[in-house]
Scaffold this motif. Sequence first.
Motif, PDB file in Angstrom:
ATOM      1  N   LYS A 154      11.097   0.064  -7.713  1.00  0.00           N
ATOM      2  CA  LYS A 154      10.238  -1.118  -7.748  1.00  0.00           C
ATOM      3  C   LYS A 154       8.770  -0.720  -7.809  1.00  0.00           C
ATOM      4  CE  LYS A 154       9.244  -4.918  -4.555  1.00  0.00           C
ATOM      5  NZ  LYS A 154       9.570  -5.368  -3.190  1.00  0.00           N
ATOM      6  N   ARG A 155       8.448   0.339  -7.045  1.00  0.00           N
ATOM      7  CA  ARG A 155       7.028   0.711  -6.929  1.00  0.00           C
ATOM      8  C   ARG A 155       6.903   2.202  -6.667  1.00  0.00           C
ATOM      9  NH1 ARG A 155       2.370   0.446  -3.607  1.00  0.00           N
ATOM     10  NH2 ARG A 155       3.605   0.919  -1.754  1.00  0.00           N
ATOM     11  N   LEU A 156       5.902   2.786  -7.300  1.00  0.00           N
ATOM     12  CA  LEU A 156       5.567   4.193  -7.039  1.00  0.00           C
ATOM     13  C   LEU A 156       4.114   4.265  -6.607  1.00  0.00           C
ATOM     14  CD1 LEU A 156       6.837   6.275 -10.127  1.00  0.00           C
ATOM     15  CD2 LEU A 156       7.787   6.300  -7.820  1.00  0.00           C
ATOM     16  N   GLU A 184       1.078   6.202  -9.763  1.00  0.00           N
ATOM     17  CA  GLU A 184       1.784   4.906  -9.765  1.00  0.00           C
ATOM     18  C   GLU A 184       2.790   4.798 -10.913  1.00  0.00           C
ATOM     19  OE1 GLU A 184      -1.517   5.141  -9.482  1.00  0.00           O
ATOM     20  OE2 GLU A 184      -1.759   4.515  -7.391  1.00  0.00           O
ATOM     21  N   HIS A 185       2.773   5.771 -11.825  1.00  0.00           N
ATOM     22  CA  HIS A 185       3.598   5.633 -13.031  1.00  0.00           C
ATOM     23  C   HIS A 185       4.674   6.700 -13.214  1.00  0.00           C
ATOM     24  CE1 HIS A 185       0.580   2.749 -14.241  1.00  0.00           C
ATOM     25  NE2 HIS A 185      -0.357   3.650 -14.005  1.00  0.00           N
ATOM     26  N   VAL A 186       4.420   7.889 -12.685  1.00  0.00           N
ATOM     27  CA  VAL A 186       5.304   9.017 -13.011  1.00  0.00           C
ATOM     28  C   VAL A 186       5.977   9.596 -11.765  1.00  0.00           C
ATOM     29  CG1 VAL A 186       5.439  11.318 -14.045  1.00  0.00           C
ATOM     30  CG2 VAL A 186       3.924   9.597 -15.042  1.00  0.00           C
ATOM     31  N   PHE A 188      12.487   1.260  -3.744  1.00  0.00           N
ATOM     32  CA  PHE A 188      13.537   0.796  -4.647  1.00  0.00           C
ATOM     33  C   PHE A 188      13.599  -0.729  -4.655  1.00  0.00           C
ATOM     34  CE2 PHE A 188      14.894   5.057  -3.350  1.00  0.00           C
ATOM     35  CZ  PHE A 188      15.073   5.624  -4.598  1.00  0.00           C
ATOM     36  N   LEU A 189      14.178  -1.280  -5.685  1.00  0.00           N
ATOM     37  CA  LEU A 189      14.431  -2.715  -5.709  1.00  0.00           C
ATOM     38  C   LEU A 189      15.373  -3.041  -4.561  1.00  0.00           C
ATOM     39  CD1 LEU A 189      15.056  -3.855  -9.413  1.00  0.00           C
ATOM     40  CD2 LEU A 189      13.064  -4.270  -7.972  1.00  0.00           C
ATOM     41  N   GLU A 190      15.176  -4.188  -3.946  1.00  0.00           N
ATOM     42  CA  GLU A 190      15.968  -4.528  -2.755  1.00  0.00           C
ATOM     43  C   GLU A 190      17.463  -4.530  -3.011  1.00  0.00           C
ATOM     44  OE1 GLU A 190      14.748  -8.005  -0.549  1.00  0.00           O
ATOM     45  OE2 GLU A 190      12.743  -7.088  -0.426  1.00  0.00           O
TER      46      GLU A 190
END
Length: 193
Positions: free
Chosen positions: A179-181, A17-19, A188-190
């Motif tokens: 945005k999220r992994l 979730e981080h890398v 990606f951010l919208e």
Amino acid sequence: MKKLKDKILTEGKALNEHVLKVDSFLNHQVDANLMAEMAEAIYQKFKNLEIDKVVTIESSGIAPAIYCAQRFNVPLVIIKKQVSLILDDKVYQSEVISFTKQKTYKITVSKEFLKPNEKILIVDDFLANGQAALGVYDLVCQAGAITKAFAMIIEKSFQDGRAKLESLNIPIYSLARIKRLAPSQIEFLEEEI
Ligand code: 5GP
């Protein structure tokens, strides 16, 4: 930047979730054409700013930063992660907490290469918690130079680096904002899609 985001989606690997691993085009093998296109995007964003030097931190920032320096037609200064005995007291020094290695290290730059009032564009490969960028910013401040803008290749927007840089009131441009992994998932951010 669409081309970068496509590349991240096809070749990037979310380890957790981080890398995010982007070894095939940015951190190990380098896609030189993509570097040049990214530098062009950064140049278009900041071409109205007066920039005297591009500054990055070794080692992964060097590839994109050197193309930026070429595009702005200014020198690139590479901040060193090693405290060199040769540079000795002729350096500015700061400290950075590494996100990927979870340890603190010193960064240095020779006083010869950062001078008062020089206008600086700081470039790096990733913006996570902002420690590397803030360390470079600190060296620029110590020199009496002026950070005009930050250009980040990949921003992990779910970490707090952007908020920290925003508090400095200096323009930030990230070519891809994540945005999220999650394992095998990159969002990606919208606004970036
Ligand atoms: P920060 O100082 O903003 O927390 O982390 C930025 C530095 O850590 C970057 O210079 C980059 O080298 C490294 N980094 C942070 N997050 C990642 C990541 O998800 N993937 C890779 N490859 N490097 C990262």
